[in-house]
Design a protein around this motif. Structure first.
Motif, PDB file in Angstrom:
ATOM      1  N   ASP A 199       0.813  -1.220   0.000  1.00 42.96           N
ATOM      2  CA  ASP A 199       0.000   0.000   0.000  1.00 42.96           C
ATOM      3  C   ASP A 199       0.844   1.266   0.000  1.00 42.96           C
ATOM      4  N   TYR A 200       2.150   1.138  -0.288  1.00 42.76           N
ATOM      5  CA  TYR A 200       3.020   2.320  -0.366  1.00 42.76           C
ATOM      6  C   TYR A 200       2.664   3.163  -1.588  1.00 42.76           C
ATOM      7  N   ASP A 201       2.805   4.489  -1.443  1.00 44.17           N
ATOM      8  CA  ASP A 201       2.688   5.403  -2.587  1.00 44.17           C
ATOM      9  C   ASP A 201       3.537   6.640  -2.309  1.00 44.17           C
ATOM     10  N   PHE A 202       4.301   7.047  -3.298  1.00 43.71           N
ATOM     11  CA  PHE A 202       5.169   8.215  -3.163  1.00 43.71           C
ATOM     12  C   PHE A 202       4.315   9.475  -2.945  1.00 43.71           C
ATOM     13  N   PRO A 203       4.669  10.336  -1.976  1.00 44.42           N
ATOM     14  CA  PRO A 203       3.884  11.554  -1.735  1.00 44.42           C
ATOM     15  C   PRO A 203       4.182  12.642  -2.777  1.00 44.42           C
ATOM     16  N   ASP A 204       3.148  13.089  -3.473  1.00 45.86           N
ATOM     17  CA  ASP A 204       3.326  14.081  -4.531  1.00 45.86           C
ATOM     18  C   ASP A 204       3.927  15.382  -4.019  1.00 45.86           C
ATOM     19  N   THR A 205       3.668  15.715  -2.760  1.00 44.74           N
ATOM     20  CA  THR A 205       4.168  16.989  -2.225  1.00 44.74           C
ATOM     21  C   THR A 205       5.688  17.041  -2.148  1.00 44.74           C
ATOM     22  N   LEU A 206       6.345  15.893  -2.273  1.00 46.86           N
ATOM     23  CA  LEU A 206       7.813  15.886  -2.256  1.00 46.86           C
ATOM     24  C   LEU A 206       8.417  16.390  -3.563  1.00 46.86           C
ATOM     25  N   VAL A 207       7.672  16.307  -4.661  1.00 48.99           N
ATOM     26  CA  VAL A 207       8.263  16.584  -5.978  1.00 48.99           C
ATOM     27  C   VAL A 207       8.896  17.975  -6.048  1.00 48.99           C
ATOM     28  N   PRO A 208       8.183  19.066  -5.741  1.00 51.31           N
ATOM     29  CA  PRO A 208       8.831  20.379  -5.840  1.00 51.31           C
ATOM     30  C   PRO A 208       9.948  20.576  -4.820  1.00 51.31           C
ATOM     31  N   ILE A 209       9.848  19.956  -3.648  1.00 48.74           N
ATOM     32  CA  ILE A 209      10.903  20.071  -2.635  1.00 48.74           C
ATOM     33  C   ILE A 209      12.205  19.468  -3.161  1.00 48.74           C
ATOM     34  N   VAL A 210      12.092  18.257  -3.694  1.00 44.30           N
ATOM     35  CA  VAL A 210      13.281  17.575  -4.201  1.00 44.30           C
ATOM     36  C   VAL A 210      13.868  18.318  -5.392  1.00 44.30           C
ATOM     37  N   THR A 211      12.998  18.754  -6.286  1.00 41.80           N
ATOM     38  CA  THR A 211      13.478  19.477  -7.469  1.00 41.80           C
ATOM     39  C   THR A 211      14.275  20.710  -7.070  1.00 41.80           C
ATOM     40  N   GLU A 212      13.772  21.479  -6.127  1.00 41.43           N
ATOM     41  CA  GLU A 212      14.484  22.700  -5.728  1.00 41.43           C
ATOM     42  C   GLU A 212      15.802  22.378  -5.038  1.00 41.43           C
ATOM     43  N   LEU A 213      15.824  21.323  -4.236  1.00 37.17           N
ATOM     44  CA  LEU A 213      17.068  20.947  -3.577  1.00 37.17           C
ATOM     45  C   LEU A 213      18.138  20.578  -4.603  1.00 37.17           C
ATOM     46  N   PHE A 214      17.781  19.735  -5.561  1.00 41.41           N
ATOM     47  CA  PHE A 214      18.772  19.298  -6.544  1.00 41.41           C
ATOM     48  C   PHE A 214      19.164  20.414  -7.503  1.00 41.41           C
ATOM     49  N   CYS A 215      18.252  21.329  -7.769  1.00 40.71           N
ATOM     50  CA  CYS A 215      18.625  22.506  -8.572  1.00 40.71           C
ATOM     51  C   CYS A 215      19.617  23.380  -7.820  1.00 40.71           C
ATOM     52  N   ASP A 216      19.392  23.579  -6.530  1.00 45.34           N
ATOM     53  CA  ASP A 216      20.316  24.411  -5.762  1.00 45.34           C
ATOM     54  C   ASP A 216      21.693  23.766  -5.687  1.00 45.34           C
ATOM     55  N   ILE A 217      21.740  22.447  -5.500  1.00 49.81           N
ATOM     56  CA  ILE A 217      23.022  21.743  -5.512  1.00 49.81           C
ATOM     57  C   ILE A 217      23.734  21.966  -6.846  1.00 49.81           C
ATOM     58  N   THR A 218      22.981  21.809  -7.925  1.00 47.37           N
ATOM     59  CA  THR A 218      23.569  21.904  -9.272  1.00 47.37           C
ATOM     60  C   THR A 218      24.070  23.298  -9.572  1.00 47.37           C
ATOM     61  N   TYR A 219      23.232  24.304  -9.368  1.00 44.57           N
ATOM     62  CA  TYR A 219      23.651  25.683  -9.670  1.00 44.57           C
ATOM     63  C   TYR A 219      24.720  26.169  -8.697  1.00 44.57           C
ATOM     64  N   GLY A 220      24.711  25.612  -7.475  1.00 42.46           N
ATOM     65  CA  GLY A 220      25.771  25.961  -6.536  1.00 42.46           C
ATOM     66  C   GLY A 220      27.140  25.513  -7.023  1.00 42.46           C
ATOM     67  N   LEU A 221      27.171  24.378  -7.707  1.00 44.03           N
ATOM     68  CA  LEU A 221      28.440  23.855  -8.239  1.00 44.03           C
ATOM     69  C   LEU A 221      28.812  24.479  -9.577  1.00 44.03           C
ATOM     70  N   LEU A 222      27.816  24.765 -10.405  1.00 44.68           N
ATOM     71  CA  LEU A 222      28.080  25.179 -11.779  1.00 44.68           C
ATOM     72  C   LEU A 222      27.756  26.644 -12.067  1.00 44.68           C
ATOM     73  N   GLY A 223      27.088  27.318 -11.151  1.00 42.34           N
ATOM     74  CA  GLY A 223      26.793  28.739 -11.336  1.00 42.34           C
ATOM     75  C   GLY A 223      25.599  28.978 -12.244  1.00 42.34           C
ATOM     76  N   HIS A 224      25.080  30.200 -12.144  1.00 36.93           N
ATOM     77  CA  HIS A 224      23.958  30.633 -12.993  1.00 36.93           C
ATOM     78  C   HIS A 224      24.494  31.305 -14.233  1.00 36.93           C
ATOM     79  N   ALA A 225      23.835  31.059 -15.329  1.00 33.81           N
ATOM     80  CA  ALA A 225      24.254  31.676 -16.590  1.00 33.81           C
ATOM     81  C   ALA A 225      24.025  33.184 -16.536  1.00 33.81           C
TER      82      ALA A 225
END
Length: 383
Positions: free
Chosen positions: A357-383
């Motif tokens: 009966d497990y199901d991934f919580p949809d509310t996590l999607v934007p949280i995770v996306t923003e975290l991984f974007c911040d990690i990425t742009y923190g390493l590579l910078g903003h254009a």
């Protein structure tokens, strides 16, 4: 930089539900991979790699200047478990379900791809949608693909949702983060006989009974100790379901688990030695399955993830002990990348991973996306 729009989040959630309806198990992810490659093409990826290590898909988003390669990895596969739920989007494939959250992991990384419409200032981002994570075969197959050197990263990040922890909490642990594990299959062959004259044959029953208690006793230590080991009996079968035959054949399956790769080597040797000692007179075969290396999180990559979580005001949980369950992301770190697995809470009342009966919580999607974007742009910078 702007967060995902409400329309983008709604699109990703609808896509997750579509993926949830059509789970494919390890090594069979052809339909899922085709869907992901279509989405990555829509997002304008600079390059796509298809059929990586099976059905894997990877996409490149390239910055304007030279710089490091940051790989963000998620998984394509579902599980051979029947889903039990009343969800409108429950699995349509009998006996299979996205009951570990890989559907949510995939759309989170597609959300990063949406944000990468604004390319980083330097370097490049590789979004890797890996096959066959559940069997431990996928990362190894991707790394052994002859195209892997074209995308080999300097930094690599992945995440897994963690039921039982507060929603959106960021769990971090430098050093061992997920245990090593592997399945040990033991096949025993003796000689059958009439059940009225068992002395005329050679049954593996006594050896099996002995091993069924001796093998689990190999474990020891507490999780978090370098010496931690766990040996779990998972399957046993002896002979045929009859009354007239003293059996000739038997099979045992045991899962070995350890915190470090080094401890796994000694645990395997101990298990093999024990089988050799207790099976005299029987023909014995040992096969290894579902081989997972320990995930060892790089301190630098872990600190980068911590800084991004704190910047986004996300709760951070410093984990005292690693996860007992395994994850094959460790092989990417073994290949030289500074890697970190991030453990993100999916709710204190959430059914456990692999529950029907497990199901991934949809509310996590934007949280995770923003975290991984911040990690990425923190390493590579903003254009």
């Amino acid at each position: 930089m702007h967060a995902l729009s409400s329309e983008q989040v709604a699109y990703l959630i609808a896509l997750r539900h579509a993926l949830h309806r059509r789970p494919e198990t390890s090594g069979e992810e052809q339909e899922t991979a085709a869907c992901i490659s279509t989405e990555l093409t829509k997002l304008g990826a600079d390059r796509l790699w298809l059929n990586l290590g099976g059905h894997g898909v990877a996409a490149e988003f390239k910055g304007a200047a030279e710089g490091p390669t940051v790989l963000l990895r998620c998984e394509l596969d579902g599980l051979p478990i029947r889903e039990i739920s009343e969800l409108l989007y429950k699995s349509e494939i009998e006996g299979k379900g996205h009951l570990c959250g890989h559907d949510g992991h995939m759309v989170s990384m597609l959300g990063v791809g949406m944000r990468l419409a604004t390319r980083p200032a330097k370097g490049r981002v590789i979004l890797l949608f890996q096959p066959a994570e559940e069997t431990g075969a996928g990362a190894k197959a991707v790394i052994e693909d002859p195209r892997w050197p074209e995308m080999r990263p300097d930094f690599a990040f992945a995440y897994h949702n963690v039921p039982g922890r507060p929603l959106g909490e960021i769990g971090l642990r430098a050093g061992p983060g997920n245990c090593a594990s592997r399945g040990m299959q033991i096949l025993l062959e003796g000689k059958s006989s009439h059940a009225a004259a068992p002395e005329d044959g050679f049954s593996p029953a006594n050896a099996m009974a002995n091993l069924m208690t001796a093998l689990p006793a190999l474990g020891g230590g507490a999780i978090g100790d370098d010496d931690f080991a766990l040996s779990t009996l998972t399957h046993a079968v002896l002979g045929e379901p009859t009354f007239g035959i003293a059996p000739a054949d038997g099979e045992l399956r045991v899962t070995l688990r350890s915190m470090t790769n080094e401890r796994m080597e000694t645990l395997m040797a101990d298990a093999q030695h024990l089988v050799e000692q207790r099976t005299a007179g029987l023909a014995v075969q040992i096969h290894w399955h579902d081989v997972f290396r320990s995930v060892v999180n790089d301190p630098t990559a872990t600190e980068i993830a911590r800084q991004s979580a704190q910047k986004l005001a996300l709760a951070v949980h410093d984990m005292d002990i690693p996860m007992r369950w395994s994850e094959d992301f460790g092989r990417i770190g073994d290949d030289g990348a500074k890697g970190a697995m991030i453990y993100i809470g999916s709710g204190e009342d959430q059914p456990q991973l692999h529950n029907p009966d497990y199901d991934f919580p949809d509310t996590l999607v934007p949280i995770v996306t923003e975290l991984f974007c911040d990690i990425t742009y923190g390493l590579l910078g903003h254009a």
